[in-house]
Scaffold this active site. Structure first.
Site, PDB file in Angstrom:
ATOM      1  CG  ASP A  46      15.325  40.768  25.911  1.00  0.00           C
ATOM      2  OD1 ASP A  46      14.598  40.823  27.253  1.00  0.00           O
ATOM      3  OD2 ASP A  46      15.403  41.835  24.950  1.00  0.00           O
ATOM      4  CB  THR A 162      11.384  43.857  19.642  1.00  0.00           C
ATOM      5  OG1 THR A 162      11.164  42.799  20.637  1.00  0.00           O
ATOM      6  CG2 THR A 162      10.352  44.860  20.015  1.00  0.00           C
TER       7      THR A 162
HETATM    8  P1  NAP Z   1      22.019  35.736  20.660  1.00  0.00           P
HETATM    9  O1  NAP Z   1      22.527  35.557  19.046  1.00  0.00           O
HETATM   10  O2  NAP Z   1      23.192  35.459  21.610  1.00  0.00           O
HETATM   11  O3  NAP Z   1      21.130  37.031  20.864  1.00  0.00           O
HETATM   12  C1  NAP Z   1      20.256  37.692  19.964  1.00  0.00           C
HETATM   13  C2  NAP Z   1      19.934  39.066  20.247  1.00  0.00           C
HETATM   14  O4  NAP Z   1      18.603  39.070  20.139  1.00  0.00           O
HETATM   15  C3  NAP Z   1      20.375  39.344  21.704  1.00  0.00           C
HETATM   16  O5  NAP Z   1      21.115  40.826  21.740  1.00  0.00           O
HETATM   17  C4  NAP Z   1      19.012  39.441  22.780  1.00  0.00           C
HETATM   18  O6  NAP Z   1      19.125  40.219  23.608  1.00  0.00           O
HETATM   19  C5  NAP Z   1      18.115  39.834  21.655  1.00  0.00           C
HETATM   20  N1  NAP Z   1      16.727  39.456  21.820  1.00  0.00           N
HETATM   21  C6  NAP Z   1      16.201  38.439  22.328  1.00  0.00           C
HETATM   22  N2  NAP Z   1      14.902  38.325  22.300  1.00  0.00           N
HETATM   23  C7  NAP Z   1      14.500  39.712  22.015  1.00  0.00           C
HETATM   24  C8  NAP Z   1      13.315  40.517  21.737  1.00  0.00           C
HETATM   25  N3  NAP Z   1      12.149  39.706  22.293  1.00  0.00           N
HETATM   26  N4  NAP Z   1      13.404  41.641  21.658  1.00  0.00           N
HETATM   27  C9  NAP Z   1      14.527  42.281  21.260  1.00  0.00           C
HETATM   28  N5  NAP Z   1      15.690  41.737  21.325  1.00  0.00           N
HETATM   29  C10 NAP Z   1      15.730  40.363  21.816  1.00  0.00           C
HETATM   30  O7  NAP Z   1      20.887  34.700  20.831  1.00  0.00           O
HETATM   31  P2  NAP Z   1      20.002  34.450  22.078  1.00  0.00           P
HETATM   32  O8  NAP Z   1      20.384  35.295  23.322  1.00  0.00           O
HETATM   33  O9  NAP Z   1      20.079  32.797  22.333  1.00  0.00           O
HETATM   34  O10 NAP Z   1      18.440  34.587  21.682  1.00  0.00           O
HETATM   35  C11 NAP Z   1      17.805  33.906  20.501  1.00  0.00           C
HETATM   36  C12 NAP Z   1      17.059  34.833  19.594  1.00  0.00           C
HETATM   37  O11 NAP Z   1      17.807  35.728  18.930  1.00  0.00           O
HETATM   38  C13 NAP Z   1      15.965  34.465  18.737  1.00  0.00           C
HETATM   39  O12 NAP Z   1      15.030  34.328  19.332  1.00  0.00           O
HETATM   40  C14 NAP Z   1      16.013  35.568  17.690  1.00  0.00           C
HETATM   41  O13 NAP Z   1      14.945  36.537  17.973  1.00  0.00           O
HETATM   42  C15 NAP Z   1      17.213  36.537  17.878  1.00  0.00           C
HETATM   43  N6  NAP Z   1      17.934  36.412  16.600  1.00  0.00           N
HETATM   44  C16 NAP Z   1      18.016  37.663  15.805  1.00  0.00           C
HETATM   45  C17 NAP Z   1      18.787  37.525  14.712  1.00  0.00           C
HETATM   46  C18 NAP Z   1      18.672  38.915  13.842  1.00  0.00           C
HETATM   47  O14 NAP Z   1      18.212  39.803  14.545  1.00  0.00           O
HETATM   48  N7  NAP Z   1      19.391  38.853  12.909  1.00  0.00           N
HETATM   49  C19 NAP Z   1      19.386  36.299  14.233  1.00  0.00           C
HETATM   50  C20 NAP Z   1      19.079  35.212  14.926  1.00  0.00           C
HETATM   51  C21 NAP Z   1      18.602  35.432  16.145  1.00  0.00           C
HETATM   52  P3  NAP Z   1      20.024  40.145  24.849  1.00  0.00           P
HETATM   53  O15 NAP Z   1      21.481  40.833  24.583  1.00  0.00           O
HETATM   54  O16 NAP Z   1      19.332  40.997  25.929  1.00  0.00           O
HETATM   55  O17 NAP Z   1      20.065  38.685  25.393  1.00  0.00           O
END
Ligand code: NAP
Length: 270
Positions: A46, A162
């Site tokens: 993603d 999500t």
């Molecule tokens: P990352 O920190 O390397 O990965 C964040 C995780 O979020 C990865 O496992 C990614 O899936 C998953 N993800 C991204 N979009 C998603 C969606 N729409 N639904 C479900 N899971 C999703 O950062 P990145 O890969 O550059 O992605 C940036 C995103 O990370 C931000 O937009 C934010 O939503 C998310 N994030 C989440 C948290 C948290 O949950 N605590 C904190 C910071 C950021 P894949 O492994 O398939 O790439």
């Protein structure tokens, strides 16, 4: 049809991207075009599709996306790495079928009057303070709604619900709904600061404005990118008129995807 391949640097993704490229070059209907594509195929997870979306944001109205996942099942990635042949056949028989999802529009107002359209988020935008807790007034449609104090606020799209939104206790929203939601990141609730304490979802004719109150600098993010660490006067969030389009050659029910990802194998037909 003009196709761009946008791959992450992982070994598995490289193998898939090479196989895709070879098959596209053999096809009389398909051609590789990284600059002016009609279809963008992201290979990875993603996070890779998020990067692909931002890479092609300027021509978003002309492209449809397809995600091949080379890790675990993703939300934007419908195809598996072993399905390249099926995908090529679908591309060759493409008749423009697509599904579109809402995007988040972000506008920043700076102290002294300047403002900037930050562009679009596919997942979410967050506003946090660099140090200490963030104090901010939250307006909905120009009406003061609450005074927030805590780590920050997260405004997300339905397809981003999500992702980070879920981690901070936001609701999961079916991307067929044209809505955005705001979720609190560790709010402090006491007699002085009182917030709703639950996520809220706004309608297409509404918008959210966050006005930080302290003199500290804030961090504004858009998906995986930090947009600014400058002091901001306010940030406005709206449901964009623009949407992201995915080529839809087959359909995975949204709630099945959610349950497969977060709960495990369940039979929704029972
Ligand atoms: P990352 O920190 O390397 O990965 C964040 C995780 O979020 C990865 O496992 C990614 O899936 C998953 N993800 C991204 N979009 C998603 C969606 N729409 N639904 C479900 N899971 C999703 O950062 P990145 O890969 O550059 O992605 C940036 C995103 O990370 C931000 O937009 C934010 O939503 C998310 N994030 C989440 C948290 C948290 O949950 N605590 C904190 C910071 C950021 P894949 O492994 O398939 O790439």
């Amino acid at each position: 049809m003009r196709i761009a391949i946008y791959s992450n640097l992982g070994e598995a993704s490289n193998i898939v991207a090479t196989s895709l490229k070879n098959q596209i070059e053999k096809s009389s209907d398909l051609v590789i075009d990284g600059l002016n594509p009609e279809i963008v195929i992201s290979v990875g997870g993603d996070g890779t599709l998020l990067s692909a979306f931002h890479h092609y944001q300027d021509i978003n109205n002309k492209v449809r996306f397809i995600g091949i996942h080379t890790g675990h099942l993703g939300f934007y990635t419908d195809w598996r790495d072993y399905e390249v042949n099926d995908l090529i056949a679908s591309l060759e028989n493409d008749n423009g079928q697509s599904v579109t999802y809402p995007l988040l529009d972000i506008k920043v107002n700076y102290p002294g009057g300047g403002s900037a359209d930050i562009g679009l988020a596919l997942n979410e935008s967050t506003l946090k303070q660099i140090s200490g807790s963030m104090v901010a007034d939250v307006y909905i449609k120009n009406q003061l709604f609450e005074s927030f104090r805590g780590d920050g606020l997260c405004v997300s799209t339905p397809s981003g619900s999500t992702a980070y939104n879920k981690s901070v206790g936001g609701a999961i929203i079916n991307p067929r709904l044209n809505a955005i939601q705001m979720a609190e990141i560790s709010s402090i609730n006491n007699r002085v600061f009182r917030t709703l304490g639950s996520p809220l979802i706004i309608a297409p004719d509404e918008w959210i404005k966050i006005v930080p109150k302290s003199t500290h600098r804030t961090i504004l993010t858009c998906d995986h990118q930090v947009i600014t660490t400058r002091k901001v006067a306010s940030v406005e969030f709206r449901i964009s008129q623009k949407r992201i389009a995915f080529a839809q050659y087959r359909h995975t029910q949204f709630w099945r995807r959610v349950s497969n990802s977060f709960i495990g194998e369940v039979n929704l037909d029972d």
